[in-house]
Design a protein around this motif. Sequence first.
Motif, PDB file in Angstrom:
ATOM      1  N   LEU A  81       0.875  -1.182   0.000  1.00  0.00           N
ATOM      2  CA  LEU A  81       0.000   0.000   0.000  1.00  0.00           C
ATOM      3  C   LEU A  81       0.901   1.216   0.000  1.00  0.00           C
ATOM      4  CD1 LEU A  81      -3.087   0.657   2.273  1.00  0.00           C
ATOM      5  CD2 LEU A  81      -1.210   2.299   2.229  1.00  0.00           C
ATOM      6  N   SER A  82       0.532   2.244  -0.770  1.00  0.00           N
ATOM      7  CA  SER A  82       1.379   3.435  -0.778  1.00  0.00           C
ATOM      8  C   SER A  82       0.562   4.710  -0.607  1.00  0.00           C
ATOM      9  CB  SER A  82       2.205   3.523  -2.066  1.00  0.00           C
ATOM     10  OG  SER A  82       1.406   3.766  -3.194  1.00  0.00           O
ATOM     11  N   LYS A  83       1.227   5.670   0.029  1.00  0.00           N
ATOM     12  CA  LYS A  83       0.682   7.010   0.206  1.00  0.00           C
ATOM     13  C   LYS A  83       1.731   8.010  -0.281  1.00  0.00           C
ATOM     14  CE  LYS A  83      -1.944   5.679   4.341  1.00  0.00           C
ATOM     15  NZ  LYS A  83      -2.288   6.029   5.736  1.00  0.00           N
ATOM     16  N   ILE A  84       1.279   9.190  -0.638  1.00  0.00           N
ATOM     17  CA  ILE A  84       2.210  10.237  -1.043  1.00  0.00           C
ATOM     18  C   ILE A  84       2.505  11.125   0.158  1.00  0.00           C
ATOM     19  CG2 ILE A  84       2.549  12.243  -2.542  1.00  0.00           C
ATOM     20  CD1 ILE A  84       0.792  10.828  -4.614  1.00  0.00           C
ATOM     21  N   GLN A  85       3.773  11.391   0.406  1.00  0.00           N
ATOM     22  CA  GLN A  85       4.174  12.225   1.526  1.00  0.00           C
ATOM     23  C   GLN A  85       3.582  13.622   1.394  1.00  0.00           C
ATOM     24  OE1 GLN A  85       8.434  11.832   1.119  1.00  0.00           O
ATOM     25  NE2 GLN A  85       8.541  10.331   2.764  1.00  0.00           N
ATOM     26  N   VAL A  86       3.175  14.180   2.523  1.00  0.00           N
ATOM     27  CA  VAL A  86       2.567  15.512   2.524  1.00  0.00           C
ATOM     28  C   VAL A  86       3.545  16.559   1.997  1.00  0.00           C
ATOM     29  CG1 VAL A  86       1.589  17.326   3.979  1.00  0.00           C
ATOM     30  CG2 VAL A  86       1.008  14.927   4.408  1.00  0.00           C
ATOM     31  N   ASP A  87       4.776  16.493   2.425  1.00  0.00           N
ATOM     32  CA  ASP A  87       5.785  17.454   1.985  1.00  0.00           C
ATOM     33  C   ASP A  87       6.749  16.797   0.994  1.00  0.00           C
ATOM     34  OD1 ASP A  87       4.765  19.466   3.664  1.00  0.00           O
ATOM     35  OD2 ASP A  87       5.829  18.618   5.368  1.00  0.00           O
ATOM     36  N   SER A  88       6.205  16.161  -0.020  1.00  0.00           N
ATOM     37  CA  SER A  88       7.031  15.458  -0.999  1.00  0.00           C
ATOM     38  C   SER A  88       7.970  16.416  -1.723  1.00  0.00           C
ATOM     39  CB  SER A  88       6.148  14.753  -2.033  1.00  0.00           C
ATOM     40  OG  SER A  88       6.930  14.272  -3.111  1.00  0.00           O
ATOM     41  N   PRO A  89       9.261  16.069  -1.830  1.00  0.00           N
ATOM     42  CA  PRO A  89      10.190  16.910  -2.588  1.00  0.00           C
ATOM     43  C   PRO A  89       9.969  16.827  -4.089  1.00  0.00           C
ATOM     44  CG  PRO A  89      11.291  14.925  -1.857  1.00  0.00           C
ATOM     45  CD  PRO A  89       9.926  14.910  -1.225  1.00  0.00           C
ATOM     46  N   PHE A  90       9.078  15.915  -4.512  1.00  0.00           N
ATOM     47  CA  PHE A  90       8.763  15.739  -5.936  1.00  0.00           C
ATOM     48  C   PHE A  90       7.259  15.891  -6.115  1.00  0.00           C
ATOM     49  CE2 PHE A  90       8.357  12.575  -9.612  1.00  0.00           C
ATOM     50  CZ  PHE A  90       8.629  13.545 -10.559  1.00  0.00           C
TER      51      PHE A  90
END
Length: 222
Positions: A81-90
Motif C-alpha cells: 500500500l502506498s501514500k504520497i508524503q505531505v511534503d514530498s520533494p517531488f
Amino acid sequence: MILLAAPMYGQQFTWEKQTFSAINSIAKVVELDGAKVLEVTRDLVKSPFDINNIENSVDGPTFVKLANTDIENGIIEVKMLSKIQVDSPFPQARGFIGLAYRIDEANTQFENIYLRPSNGRADDQLRRNHTVQYFAYPGYTFSRLRKEANGLYETYADIGLNEWIDVRLEYQGEKVTLFINNQKSPNFIVNKMLGKSTRGSIGLWVEVGTIGYFKDLKVTKN
C-alpha cells in the motif's frame, strides 16, 4: 497509525521472522488497519534527490533487502500500500512502490517492477498507461525505456493509492510476469529482462515522495 519501533537506518532488523537491511531507506514497524506492517521511505540523506536531474536521481537501490538470500528464479508474493508524503520533494510523486529482485551483494545491480498507484484511475489515459513499470539497475531507467522502447516496459492496472494491493511476481530465466490482485492472467509481462544480474536477493522498494507499506511477504525459490 501507531508507531511500534524506532526508525531503522541501514542496520539489520527482523520483520515477520525474516532479517532485512535498510538500503538508502528508512524502515519502521507500524500498526496500520489493525495489523503490524513494515513502513519504508527513501532516505534522502543517503540518497539525495535532484528535481533538476530526475533521470539520474531515481530508479536506484532504495529498498529494504532480505538478508541471506540468493535466488536465481523465484516467486515473490506480498501485499503493498502506498501514500504520497505531505511534503514530498517531488510534486509529481505517484506513490512509487514495488519489488527489486536479483540484487547483487553490493547493491550495484538488480531488476525491478514497481507501481504508480495514483496513475491507475487518472482521467488521463496516457497516465493510466504508466501505472506499472519495469527497469533494470544500473542504466535502464524508466526514462530511457520510455524513450527507446515506446511503452514496452510499462502498462495499465486498476489500482489506487491508500489501498492494499496483492502482488505476485514470478521470474524465470529472462522472463518476468506480474499478477495483481489475484488475477489469473498476468497483468504485465517482460519477455527479455535487461539487467546483468542473474541471481541475488529481493527488496521492498520505494521511490521519492512515497510512504510504502508491506505485509504478508512470501518468497519462494523456483
